[in-house]
Motif scaffolding. Structure first.
Motif, PDB file in Angstrom:
ATOM      1  N   ALA A  83      61.791  34.690  -4.411  1.00 46.96           N
ATOM      2  CA  ALA A  83      60.590  35.257  -5.023  1.00 46.96           C
ATOM      3  C   ALA A  83      61.001  36.209  -6.139  1.00 46.96           C
ATOM      4  O   ALA A  83      61.880  37.049  -5.942  1.00 46.96           O
ATOM      5  N   THR A  84      60.380  36.063  -7.290  1.00 51.67           N
ATOM      6  CA  THR A  84      60.503  37.070  -8.340  1.00 51.67           C
ATOM      7  C   THR A  84      59.384  38.070  -8.081  1.00 51.67           C
ATOM      8  O   THR A  84      58.230  37.678  -7.875  1.00 51.67           O
ATOM      9  N   VAL A  85      59.761  39.352  -8.045  1.00 54.93           N
ATOM     10  CA  VAL A  85      58.837  40.400  -7.600  1.00 54.93           C
ATOM     11  C   VAL A  85      58.811  41.547  -8.604  1.00 54.93           C
ATOM     12  O   VAL A  85      59.861  42.024  -9.042  1.00 54.93           O
ATOM     13  N   ASP A  86      57.609  41.967  -8.974  1.00 55.74           N
ATOM     14  CA  ASP A  86      57.444  43.208  -9.741  1.00 55.74           C
ATOM     15  C   ASP A  86      57.163  44.321  -8.745  1.00 55.74           C
ATOM     16  O   ASP A  86      56.355  44.148  -7.822  1.00 55.74           O
ATOM     17  N   PHE A  87      57.835  45.460  -8.931  1.00 54.96           N
ATOM     18  CA  PHE A  87      57.667  46.614  -8.051  1.00 54.96           C
ATOM     19  C   PHE A  87      57.134  47.782  -8.853  1.00 54.96           C
ATOM     20  O   PHE A  87      57.593  48.061  -9.968  1.00 54.96           O
ATOM     21  N   HIS A  88      56.170  48.484  -8.263  1.00 51.16           N
ATOM     22  CA  HIS A  88      55.641  49.722  -8.829  1.00 51.16           C
ATOM     23  C   HIS A  88      55.502  50.704  -7.676  1.00 51.16           C
ATOM     24  O   HIS A  88      54.877  50.387  -6.661  1.00 51.16           O
ATOM     25  N   GLY A  89      56.119  51.873  -7.813  1.00 49.99           N
ATOM     26  CA  GLY A  89      56.011  52.877  -6.764  1.00 49.99           C
ATOM     27  C   GLY A  89      56.066  54.282  -7.325  1.00 49.99           C
ATOM     28  O   GLY A  89      56.634  54.513  -8.388  1.00 49.99           O
ATOM     29  N   GLU A  90      55.461  55.211  -6.579  1.00 45.09           N
ATOM     30  CA  GLU A  90      55.508  56.626  -6.937  1.00 45.09           C
ATOM     31  C   GLU A  90      56.219  57.375  -5.818  1.00 45.09           C
ATOM     32  O   GLU A  90      55.815  57.295  -4.647  1.00 45.09           O
ATOM     33  N   VAL A  91      57.285  58.075  -6.170  1.00 39.84           N
ATOM     34  CA  VAL A  91      58.102  58.804  -5.207  1.00 39.84           C
ATOM     35  C   VAL A  91      57.276  59.930  -4.582  1.00 39.84           C
ATOM     36  O   VAL A  91      56.601  60.690  -5.288  1.00 39.84           O
ATOM     37  N   ALA A  92      57.329  60.040  -3.245  1.00 40.16           N
ATOM     38  CA  ALA A  92      56.522  61.026  -2.514  1.00 40.16           C
ATOM     39  C   ALA A  92      57.131  62.419  -2.540  1.00 40.16           C
ATOM     40  O   ALA A  92      56.418  63.411  -2.668  1.00 40.16           O
ATOM     41  N   GLU A  93      58.450  62.515  -2.374  1.00 31.76           N
ATOM     42  CA  GLU A  93      59.138  63.810  -2.289  1.00 31.76           C
ATOM     43  C   GLU A  93      60.404  63.747  -3.125  1.00 31.76           C
ATOM     44  O   GLU A  93      60.961  62.670  -3.332  1.00 31.76           O
ATOM     45  N   ASP A  94      60.872  64.927  -3.554  1.00 34.93           N
ATOM     46  CA  ASP A  94      62.146  64.968  -4.269  1.00 34.93           C
ATOM     47  C   ASP A  94      63.229  64.335  -3.410  1.00 34.93           C
ATOM     48  O   ASP A  94      63.329  64.625  -2.207  1.00 34.93           O
ATOM     49  N   ILE A  95      64.037  63.487  -4.021  1.00 34.81           N
ATOM     50  CA  ILE A  95      65.156  62.843  -3.322  1.00 34.81           C
ATOM     51  C   ILE A  95      66.431  63.515  -3.812  1.00 34.81           C
ATOM     52  O   ILE A  95      66.675  63.560  -5.030  1.00 34.81           O
ATOM     53  N   PRO A  96      67.240  64.076  -2.900  1.00 28.92           N
ATOM     54  CA  PRO A  96      68.474  64.734  -3.332  1.00 28.92           C
ATOM     55  C   PRO A  96      69.315  63.800  -4.210  1.00 28.92           C
ATOM     56  O   PRO A  96      69.530  62.643  -3.862  1.00 28.92           O
ATOM     57  N   ASP A  97      69.739  64.311  -5.353  1.00 27.56           N
ATOM     58  CA  ASP A  97      70.522  63.535  -6.320  1.00 27.56           C
ATOM     59  C   ASP A  97      69.789  62.274  -6.779  1.00 27.56           C
ATOM     60  O   ASP A  97      70.408  61.273  -7.142  1.00 27.56           O
ATOM     61  N   GLY A  98      68.466  62.307  -6.712  1.00 26.02           N
ATOM     62  CA  GLY A  98      67.667  61.152  -7.108  1.00 26.02           C
ATOM     63  C   GLY A  98      66.411  61.586  -7.826  1.00 26.02           C
ATOM     64  O   GLY A  98      66.312  62.713  -8.295  1.00 26.02           O
ATOM     65  N   PRO A  99      65.436  60.687  -7.858  1.00 29.36           N
ATOM     66  CA  PRO A  99      64.197  61.014  -8.564  1.00 29.36           C
ATOM     67  C   PRO A  99      63.394  62.120  -7.872  1.00 29.36           C
ATOM     68  O   PRO A  99      63.520  62.333  -6.677  1.00 29.36           O
ATOM     69  N   ARG A 100      62.587  62.783  -8.665  1.00 27.91           N
ATOM     70  CA  ARG A 100      61.749  63.874  -8.165  1.00 27.91           C
ATOM     71  C   ARG A 100      60.389  63.328  -7.736  1.00 27.91           C
ATOM     72  O   ARG A 100      59.984  62.248  -8.154  1.00 27.91           O
ATOM     73  N   ALA A 101      59.700  64.084  -6.913  1.00 26.80           N
ATOM     74  CA  ALA A 101      58.350  63.706  -6.468  1.00 26.80           C
ATOM     75  C   ALA A 101      57.475  63.409  -7.682  1.00 26.80           C
ATOM     76  O   ALA A 101      57.532  64.124  -8.683  1.00 26.80           O
ATOM     77  N   GLY A 102      56.691  62.352  -7.586  1.00 31.48           N
ATOM     78  CA  GLY A 102      55.803  61.970  -8.675  1.00 31.48           C
ATOM     79  C   GLY A 102      56.415  60.993  -9.664  1.00 31.48           C
ATOM     80  O   GLY A 102      55.705  60.433 -10.492  1.00 31.48           O
ATOM     81  N   THR A 103      57.725  60.792  -9.577  1.00 33.43           N
ATOM     82  CA  THR A 103      58.376  59.836 -10.474  1.00 33.43           C
ATOM     83  C   THR A 103      57.853  58.431 -10.184  1.00 33.43           C
ATOM     84  O   THR A 103      57.765  58.015  -9.030  1.00 33.43           O
ATOM     85  N   VAL A 104      57.494  57.714 -11.247  1.00 34.04           N
ATOM     86  CA  VAL A 104      57.034  56.337 -11.112  1.00 34.04           C
ATOM     87  C   VAL A 104      58.228  55.416 -11.376  1.00 34.04           C
ATOM     88  O   VAL A 104      58.937  55.576 -12.361  1.00 34.04           O
ATOM     89  N   ILE A 105      58.425  54.490 -10.457  1.00 30.68           N
ATOM     90  CA  ILE A 105      59.498  53.512 -10.578  1.00 30.68           C
ATOM     91  C   ILE A 105      58.859  52.139 -10.770  1.00 30.68           C
ATOM     92  O   ILE A 105      58.015  51.731  -9.972  1.00 30.68           O
ATOM     93  N   GLU A 106      59.262  51.461 -11.841  1.00 31.82           N
ATOM     94  CA  GLU A 106      58.797  50.101 -12.088  1.00 31.82           C
ATOM     95  C   GLU A 106      60.011  49.238 -12.382  1.00 31.82           C
ATOM     96  O   GLU A 106      60.879  49.635 -13.167  1.00 31.82           O
ATOM     97  N   MET A 107      60.058  48.070 -11.749  1.00 31.06           N
ATOM     98  CA  MET A 107      61.176  47.165 -11.997  1.00 31.06           C
ATOM     99  C   MET A 107      60.813  45.757 -11.541  1.00 31.06           C
ATOM    100  O   MET A 107      59.868  45.565 -10.781  1.00 31.06           O
ATOM    101  N   ARG A 108      61.586  44.812 -12.019  1.00 32.19           N
ATOM    102  CA  ARG A 108      61.465  43.424 -11.578  1.00 32.19           C
ATOM    103  C   ARG A 108      62.751  43.079 -10.855  1.00 32.19           C
ATOM    104  O   ARG A 108      63.840  43.453 -11.267  1.00 32.19           O
ATOM    105  N   GLY A 109      62.605  42.386  -9.755  1.00 35.83           N
ATOM    106  CA  GLY A 109      63.756  41.963  -8.984  1.00 35.83           C
ATOM    107  C   GLY A 109      63.468  40.642  -8.303  1.00 35.83           C
ATOM    108  O   GLY A 109      62.455  39.986  -8.594  1.00 35.83           O
ATOM    109  N   THR A 110      64.363  40.273  -7.393  1.00 36.04           N
ATOM    110  CA  THR A 110      64.153  39.064  -6.612  1.00 36.04           C
ATOM    111  C   THR A 110      64.323  39.386  -5.136  1.00 36.04           C
ATOM    112  O   THR A 110      65.050  40.311  -4.771  1.00 36.04           O
ATOM    113  N   SER A 111      63.635  38.620  -4.326  1.00 34.29           N
ATOM    114  CA  SER A 111      63.802  38.674  -2.880  1.00 34.29           C
ATOM    115  C   SER A 111      64.041  37.244  -2.417  1.00 34.29           C
ATOM    116  O   SER A 111      63.232  36.361  -2.700  1.00 34.29           O
TER     117      SER A 111
END
Length: 127
Positions: A83-111
């Motif tokens: 499956a080719t999949v588009d992903f859209h998500g909003e980070v809930a909480e700050d992730i240590p050494d990662g994105p901060r809360a509210g960051t929107v992540i969009e990407m295309r991948g496969t499953s």
């Protein structure tokens, strides 16, 4: 053409994922399910069996305030469905050494989905 049972399992899995419904996701999986998530060509995380998958799914669900996978296409390849999949998500909480809360992540991948009987036995996500 994709087998109707396999397609309905994949759609049920993705719909449960989008609803944060871990039990619904588990209902589509074989007991010995293998899950892998690859990021940037590297294996980032893997689980074997429903219990380990459930733990990871609950952690993943807690990371997002909202998330949605959209199936772009399904293709049968040697008994598997990719499956080719588009992903859209909003980070809930700050992730240590990662994105901060509210960051929107969009990407295309496969499953890639493998099957055993009437259940999903393998899920390999690549982003």
């Amino acid at each position: 053409m994709i087998d109707a049972v396999r397609e309905s399992l994949i759609r049920a899995y993705v719909e449960a994922y989008n609803r944060f419904d871990v039990e619904g996701m588990l209902a589509t999986l074989a007991d010995g399910v293998r899950f892998e998530h690859h990021a940037g060509g590297e294996l980032a995380v893997a689980t074997d069996g429903k219990a380990d998958f459930e733990k990871l799914a609950r952690v993943g669900a807690a990371m997002f305030a909202s998330r949605r996978q959209t199936l772009v296409s399904l293709e049968e390849r040697e008994g598997r469905v990719v499956a080719t999949v588009d992903f859209h998500g909003e980070v809930a909480e700050d992730i240590p050494d990662g994105p901060r809360a509210g960051t929107v992540i969009e990407m295309r991948g496969t499953s890639e989905f493998g099957f055993d009987g009437g259940a999903i036995a393998r899920v390999i996500d690549r982003a």
